[in-house]
Design an enzyme around this catalytic site. Sequence first.
Site: not given
Lengths: 303, 494
Positions: A140, A203, A239
Amino acid sequence: MKPNIKIPDFSHTAVVDQVGIEERASRFTKRSIKNETKMNGLLLALNMIDLTTLEGKDTVGKVKQLCTKAMHLHKAYPGLPTVAAVCVYPSMVGVAKKALGDSGVKVASVSTAFPSGQAPTQVKIDDTKYAVENGADEIDMVISRGKFLQGEYNFVFDEIALIKEICGDARLKVILETGELGTYDRVRKASDIAMYAGADFIKTSTGKISPAATMPVTLVMLEAIRDFYYKTGKKIAMKPAGGISKAKLALHYLVMLNEVLGEDWMNNEWFRFGASSLANDLLMQIMKQKTGIYQSSNYFSID
Amino acid sequence: MAKDDKKDNTLKLKFDSARNLAPAPESKSIAKIKPQYELFINGSFVKPESGKYFDTINPATEEKLSQVAEASPADVDKAIKSAKSAYQKVWSKMPGKERAKYIFRISRMIQEKAREFAVVESLDGGKPIRESRDFDVPTAANHFFYYAGWADKLNYAFPTKTPRPVGVASQIIPWNFPLLMAAWKIAPALATGNTVVLKSAETTPLTALMLAELIQEADLPPGVVNIITGAGETGAAMVSHPDTDKIAFTGSTDVGKIIQKAVASTHKKVTLELGGKAANIIFDDAPLDQAVEGVINGIFFNQGHVCCAGSRLYVQESVYDIVLRKLKDRLETLIVGDPLDKNTDIGAINSRGQLETIQKYLKIGVQEGGEIYQSSCPLPKKGFFCSPTLFTNVSQSSRIAQEEIFGPVLSILTFRTEDEVIEKANNTPYGLSAGVWTDKGSKIFNMTTKLRAGVVWANTFNKFDPTSPFGGFKESGFGREGGLHGLMPYLHLD
């Protein structure tokens, strides 16, 4: 990235109407989810969670306990799915990897000087390499919001592409930190940059900035994913992270996902919730659906 | 359940396709519908002189809900005379401040009974409960609230003038927004000191009759509001009655023309709110996803039974393919079904007659060479339902681009330049509303000054507010309802 994908000019990306997107997002919350649809949705949401601990005070003990929770969500209900992944700092990847073993729960690691991303490129490379070498299945990363807001889109693009290369087989989630971007138009632009640069996921947030994920911001990103899919035929995962702690809200997100991207995206390969307290609220609702009564929060473990 | 594959714990669990959610019906039991309704004249419910009644059905099941009285010309005469008497003796003499109290009371009582009104509206008219609950009923209450506020401020609304009420208003409303249209008509009339005879549409009388019960309960002086039911003949008697001072009609352009002929060379004031064939225009710089959403809501809101529905879509050729793809994808997520289910997006067509009209136009569209695209959502077996429909390959010369269909049917046309689309959009006998989708402010202002339509929405569609005037150009009618302008047709201003 496939070589046949033509990189667009990021100074001219699609525009978003604020009133319209917020109205559409609120429309999803009007869907009334009942009975078996609700139960399916709750189980699915549970299976989509990236169970997260990202704190300065994280220890080996804390991460081990979190991993146990990830694999054994609620012993009172046999046959429950696990969460999708455990999300930790690079220093804890090794611990999580070992604790999760062959359970199928993935290890996600934040990287690139999370959460600010204010570090030299070499530091970001090393950060990511360390996580991958310790066995992270997913990375991430954060984008350089400062550079983005300065209009240096090529810098942001190149950085993502570079980290993607270092990821190897690990899937790359690109955190836009939408709370710092300020407008839906910029969220849309950042989404496009990330996808064309090679993101596997986009995300919303680090969880360290407020506002974190909201339904309208997630909708902007889902629509960007849909447009990217229309153009290239390539699926990108989504996400939302931060601020989703109630089962009801998670179901609204699933309704939105279903109506924007469709059933193909309705699993944890293509959608995740970045959350820590969501799991227990889902479990509470699942037990309510199963038994007809709400149980005290004391019955649900808090690792 | 979860697969037992150690390496892959991805749950391939179907949440259910977008349209296949578990039923979430609103409870019918809250709606207390009587087996028979009488005419509301002079503060009480009276049997019709004719002794005749007609059925009102639930268009989603074709089952009878109730029967209502058919007002004969004699009943109309009684209603108008009682309105005249109430006007002369009570209502025109009452200070605005006192009138306002009654109107505020009506609006509060609508809010208190909101759920019941919403359920009955959906049962009788076929519209989805989401819309009657979130739009029709609250907006109706808001109209009463808004006009109640004007009742004692008319001198300030029209400084330098001396506003005086007109007298007896004969009001005829359509079946697409039964309660809301009653509110649009009654609220400004009462606020300005007029008395009212209102006729609801033949297929949707129930919420207006509930409103009559509410008005009785609110203790309005007898005769100030009279609510009658019936068909075309009843309406004709209202229009031609010599004591009618003001006619407010919402409905078809054909009937509007008849009314205007009937009142020629009389003292009667008239406002007409008639049909439409609104152009919804998407430029290539528009926020496309929001534009698509606006187009969907513009044409499929209330099954397309909306006079200002965006039934002609003009898409700039450079974005035509992507807009069409997005429209088709969005169409697939619309749920057609039981109006009382909270998840229903598109309910039942209001009547068999209207369904037949829509089906006739679908045939015409295909015969003219239009390409038809319909959602794959299955329709309920009973009741009057129509799939949401898109037509491509449509031109200005096609009947489906010229005539009002009043159903969930969108005709899609293309254009190249601003001048071209302005010309095409104005190339219609109607002029009720229009929509413009672009990210560029200057383009919006240019378009709004050139489009010949009463309402032009920019980057949105089908937005209504009591403070905003609504009405048409050309054969879409004249006079405005809503806002300060909505007071004028009910006043002599000199």
